[in-house]
Motif scaffolding. Structure first.
Motif, PDB file in Angstrom:
ATOM      1  N   GLU A  67      20.042  23.380  -6.904  1.00 17.10           N
ATOM      2  CA  GLU A  67      18.580  23.432  -6.967  1.00 17.10           C
ATOM      3  C   GLU A  67      18.103  23.287  -8.400  1.00 17.10           C
ATOM      4  N   PHE A  68      16.943  22.638  -8.552  1.00 18.11           N
ATOM      5  CA  PHE A  68      16.298  22.522  -9.857  1.00 18.11           C
ATOM      6  C   PHE A  68      14.792  22.450  -9.643  1.00 18.11           C
ATOM      7  N   GLY A  69      14.046  23.058 -10.577  1.00 18.12           N
ATOM      8  CA  GLY A  69      12.599  22.943 -10.579  1.00 18.12           C
ATOM      9  C   GLY A  69      11.914  24.206 -10.112  1.00 18.12           C
ATOM     10  N   SER A  70      10.582  24.142 -10.082  1.00 21.45           N
ATOM     11  CA  SER A  70       9.789  25.268  -9.620  1.00 21.45           C
ATOM     12  C   SER A  70       8.433  24.751  -9.169  1.00 21.45           C
ATOM     13  N   GLY A  71       7.836  25.483  -8.228  1.00 19.35           N
ATOM     14  CA  GLY A  71       6.534  25.085  -7.739  1.00 19.35           C
ATOM     15  C   GLY A  71       6.590  23.781  -6.975  1.00 19.35           C
ATOM     16  N   GLY A  72       5.406  23.297  -6.609  1.00 18.06           N
ATOM     17  CA  GLY A  72       5.327  22.008  -5.940  1.00 18.06           C
ATOM     18  C   GLY A  72       6.076  22.001  -4.625  1.00 18.06           C
ATOM     19  N   PRO A  73       6.196  20.849  -4.015  1.00 21.04           N
ATOM     20  CA  PRO A  73       6.966  20.771  -2.770  1.00 21.04           C
ATOM     21  C   PRO A  73       8.461  20.914  -3.026  1.00 21.04           C
ATOM     22  N   VAL A  74       9.149  21.458  -2.045  1.00 24.69           N
ATOM     23  CA  VAL A  74      10.609  21.546  -2.084  1.00 24.69           C
ATOM     24  C   VAL A  74      11.161  20.367  -1.287  1.00 24.69           C
ATOM     25  N   ILE A  75      11.809  19.448  -1.986  1.00 22.87           N
ATOM     26  CA  ILE A  75      12.366  18.244  -1.353  1.00 22.87           C
ATOM     27  C   ILE A  75      13.881  18.398  -1.280  1.00 22.87           C
ATOM     28  N   ALA A  76      14.424  18.254  -0.093  1.00 22.51           N
ATOM     29  CA  ALA A  76      15.858  18.422   0.123  1.00 22.51           C
ATOM     30  C   ALA A  76      16.525  17.078   0.384  1.00 22.51           C
ATOM     31  N   PHE A  77      17.679  16.881  -0.237  1.00 20.12           N
ATOM     32  CA  PHE A  77      18.546  15.739   0.060  1.00 20.12           C
ATOM     33  C   PHE A  77      19.797  16.290   0.744  1.00 20.12           C
ATOM     34  N   LEU A  78      20.123  15.731   1.904  1.00 21.04           N
ATOM     35  CA  LEU A  78      21.252  16.225   2.691  1.00 21.04           C
ATOM     36  C   LEU A  78      22.458  15.325   2.488  1.00 21.04           C
ATOM     37  N   GLY A  79      23.577  15.933   2.095  1.00 15.75           N
ATOM     38  CA  GLY A  79      24.813  15.188   1.895  1.00 15.75           C
ATOM     39  C   GLY A  79      25.926  15.712   2.787  1.00 15.75           C
ATOM     40  N   GLU A  80      26.901  14.874   3.026  1.00 14.81           N
ATOM     41  CA  GLU A  80      28.086  15.242   3.813  1.00 14.81           C
ATOM     42  C   GLU A  80      29.319  14.671   3.128  1.00 14.81           C
ATOM     43  N   TYR A  81      30.497  15.223   3.457  1.00 12.53           N
ATOM     44  CA  TYR A  81      31.726  14.734   2.837  1.00 12.53           C
ATOM     45  C   TYR A  81      32.952  14.983   3.701  1.00 12.53           C
ATOM     46  N   ASP A  82      32.777  15.305   4.984  1.00 14.01           N
ATOM     47  CA  ASP A  82      33.937  15.537   5.840  1.00 14.01           C
ATOM     48  C   ASP A  82      34.481  14.216   6.378  1.00 14.01           C
ATOM     49  N   ALA A  83      35.773  14.222   6.651  1.00 13.25           N
ATOM     50  CA  ALA A  83      36.475  13.038   7.156  1.00 13.25           C
ATOM     51  C   ALA A  83      36.836  13.247   8.625  1.00 13.25           C
ATOM     52  N   GLY A 107      36.460   7.542   8.148  1.00 14.27           N
ATOM     53  CA  GLY A 107      36.092   6.522   9.105  1.00 14.27           C
ATOM     54  C   GLY A 107      34.646   6.578   9.551  1.00 14.27           C
ATOM     55  N   CYS A 108      33.822   7.387   8.854  1.00 18.28           N
ATOM     56  CA  CYS A 108      32.384   7.401   9.123  1.00 18.28           C
ATOM     57  C   CYS A 108      31.586   7.279   7.826  1.00 18.28           C
ATOM     58  N   GLY A 109      32.282   7.098   6.706  1.00 19.68           N
ATOM     59  CA  GLY A 109      31.600   6.837   5.436  1.00 19.68           C
ATOM     60  C   GLY A 109      30.967   8.034   4.777  1.00 19.68           C
ATOM     61  N   HIS A 110      31.398   9.241   5.124  1.00 12.70           N
ATOM     62  CA  HIS A 110      30.757  10.412   4.528  1.00 12.70           C
ATOM     63  C   HIS A 110      31.081  10.577   3.045  1.00 12.70           C
ATOM     64  N   ASN A 111      32.127   9.920   2.567  1.00 13.16           N
ATOM     65  CA  ASN A 111      32.369   9.908   1.120  1.00 13.16           C
ATOM     66  C   ASN A 111      31.190   9.276   0.401  1.00 13.16           C
ATOM     67  N   MET A 112      30.629   8.215   0.982  1.00 11.84           N
ATOM     68  CA  MET A 112      29.443   7.568   0.410  1.00 11.84           C
ATOM     69  C   MET A 112      28.177   8.372   0.676  1.00 11.84           C
ATOM     70  N   LEU A 113      28.094   8.961   1.870  1.00 11.72           N
ATOM     71  CA  LEU A 113      26.880   9.664   2.273  1.00 11.72           C
ATOM     72  C   LEU A 113      26.538  10.776   1.271  1.00 11.72           C
ATOM     73  N   GLY A 114      27.499  11.650   1.008  1.00 14.25           N
ATOM     74  CA  GLY A 114      27.239  12.744   0.093  1.00 14.25           C
ATOM     75  C   GLY A 114      26.993  12.288  -1.332  1.00 14.25           C
ATOM     76  N   SER A 115      27.734  11.283  -1.769  1.00 13.65           N
ATOM     77  CA  SER A 115      27.601  10.818  -3.151  1.00 13.65           C
ATOM     78  C   SER A 115      26.231  10.192  -3.395  1.00 13.65           C
ATOM     79  N   ALA A 116      25.734   9.405  -2.448  1.00 14.17           N
ATOM     80  CA  ALA A 116      24.420   8.787  -2.615  1.00 14.17           C
ATOM     81  C   ALA A 116      23.309   9.825  -2.565  1.00 14.17           C
ATOM     82  N   ALA A 117      23.421  10.798  -1.659  1.00 14.88           N
ATOM     83  CA  ALA A 117      22.398  11.841  -1.579  1.00 14.88           C
ATOM     84  C   ALA A 117      22.363  12.664  -2.864  1.00 14.88           C
TER      85      ALA A 117
END
Length: 474
Positions: A67-83, A107-117
């Motif tokens: 987490e970083f920041g304060s106030g304003g809207p809380v924007i969440a990015f969801l990542g995954e990394y399981d195989a 085989g579902c690309g979660h290595n990319m999913l978490g890294s991009a998020a």
């Protein structure tokens, strides 16, 4: 320079470290609730980027929140990394060639999913620092999407209670805004206990738990005729009671996956499957113990967020694949059937483009494809927070999900390009939400309207805890 241009420049500046992160995660495939090395990689990246870190989120040792920041809207990015198990594969080739080791593979690309998020979150953090605009960014490192329902546990624990919007993506063959259609899913374990005996000398004294499993399967097969057409029921025998046919099996265990279009229909179908199990136990004079292993809700769409994400996709354009990317994708397509490729276009609701190996377009927002019959724990987040998800091209058109071909393409240059593109789509959407409070308000109103008649109730019973796997020695 527009806000989107700046956030996209920040992603370009930061991308290399996150491409390397994705490749490292690809090289250490860990299945649900065993992602100790992978979560450490994400935690270390969060620390390097200056996030405040919460480990062991929702009591899950392979989860992490930055987490970083304060106030304003809380924007969440969801990542995954399981195989996934059984999808080990050498990278960069177009033939099945498992690697030595545990047999797991991305085989579902979660290595990319978490890294991009995480890349999108890091760029968003840098933007907040540069501009001083009030706002909070969170990265949720989520394990066990593949059947483990970690996000359901995280939602139940209140980790999303103060989030204003959640953004995520998934590697895909065709770039589009996700239609937010999935099946609610419960995985239920049925453990039958009978009485052992000599199968020849005293069969009348035995009570076969394996017979109970088989009778349950017969009963569920008859049940399938009497469920909605978009429901799905599948099973796996986890314990057949032993390998000796001359011993009446005193124990046996089967796991069922019960899926329906919405969580309420799923709960009703769960009850019917449990009745079948009780009937099998009664017929065999055995006992049955019923335990929910995991559960996820169906996805809830959000029109304002989907429109916003589509605008970002259009401004960015398609993923910039080159001739070499298309050549390798063509080799992968040669391992597929015409039906695989046709099915891809049907699912996305777009006309087939003959000879196209990688997606060079963005599917229209109003394209209606064949119903998605998979499940995801993003669904539970979408019931409590306005949520939007991108599908971004990273692999050859027609590549089946959960296949060795996905694993093979997971470190290719095309995958890297798609990863960076996905981060830009997510970060651009987040910046627009930050600077357009009226859109965020509309997104919240949209969610409130969708769940007004059927408020969210966690499909995970209160007594069910995450099935954490202890860390094994490296």
């Amino acid at each position: 320079m527009s806000n989107s241009d700046r956030i996209w420049d920040l992603i370009d500046e930061k991308q290399q470290a996150f491409l390397e992160l994705s490749d490292r995660i690809w090289g250490m495939p860990e299945v649900a609730y065993t992602e100790y090395r992978s979560v450490n990689e994400h935690r270390d990246m969060l620390a390097a980027e200056g996030f405040a870190i919460t480990e062991n989120a929702a009591g899950i040792p392979t989860s992490v929140v930055g987490e970083f920041g304060s106030g304003g809207p809380v924007i969440a990015f969801l990542g995954e990394y399981d195989a996934l198990p059984g999808l080990s594969q050498e990278a960069g080739i177009a033939e099945p060639r498992p690697l030595p080791g545990n047999g797991n593979g991305h085989g579902c690309g979660h290595n990319m999913l978490g890294s991009a998020a995480l890349l999108a979150a890091a760029a968003f953090k840098k933007y907040l620092e540069e501009t001083g605009v009030p706002g909070t960014v969170r990265y949720y490192g989520c394990p066990a999407e593949e059947g483990g329902a970690a996000k359901t546990f995280m939602v139940r624990a209140g980790l999303f209670d103060d989030v204003d919007a959640a953004i995520t993506w998934h590697p895909a063959a065709i770039t589009k805004v996700d239609e937010a259609k999935s099946l609610a899913n419960t995985r239920i374990d049925f453990t039958f206990t009978g009485r052992a005996s000599h199968a020849a000398a005293a069969p009348h004294l035995g009570r076969s738990a394996l017979d109970a499993v088989e009778l349950m399967n017969v009963g569920v097969n008859y049940l399938r005729e009497h469920v909605p057409s978009d429901s799905r029921i599948h099973y796996a025998i986890l314990d057949g009671g032993g390998i000796a046919p001359n011993v009446v099996q005193a124990h046996a265990k089967t796991r069922y996956a019960v899926r329906s279009r919405d969580v309420h229909a799923m709960q009703e179908l769960n009850g019917r499957v449990i009745k079948v199990a009780n009937g099998a136990a009664m017929m065999t004079e055995t006992e049955v113990a019923v335990k929910i292993h995991s559960a996820v809700s169906n996805l809830i769409g959000n029109t304002p967020l989907e429109n916003l994400m589509f605008d970002n996709m259009q401004r960015l354009g398609p993923v910039p694949f080159d001739a070499a990317d298309h050549a390798y994708a063509g080799q992968i397509q040669a391992t597929l059937s015409a039906a695989d490729i046709d099915s891809e276009y049907r699912r996305c609701g777009v006309e087939q483009r003959d000879g196209l190996s990688l997606c060079d377009f963005i599917a229209p927002l109003d394209a209606v494809g064949e119903p998605m019959v998979g499940s995801t724990d993003v669904g539970d987040v979408s019931w409590v927070v306005p949520t939007v998800q991108a599908r971004v091209a990273t692999h050859a058109i027609g590549t089946p999900g959960h296949s060795w071909q996905i694993t093979a393409q997971g470190k290719a240059p095309a995958a890297h390009k798609g990863l960076v593109h996905a981060a830009k789509i997510m970060a651009g959407t987040a910046i627009d939400l930050l600077t357009r409070p009226e859109t965020l308000a509309a997104a919240k109103a949209d969610l409130d309207a969708r769940v007004a008649k059927t408020p969210y109730v966690s499909p995970m019973p209160a007594e069910v805890t995450p099935p954490v796997e202890p860390r094994k020695p490296d």
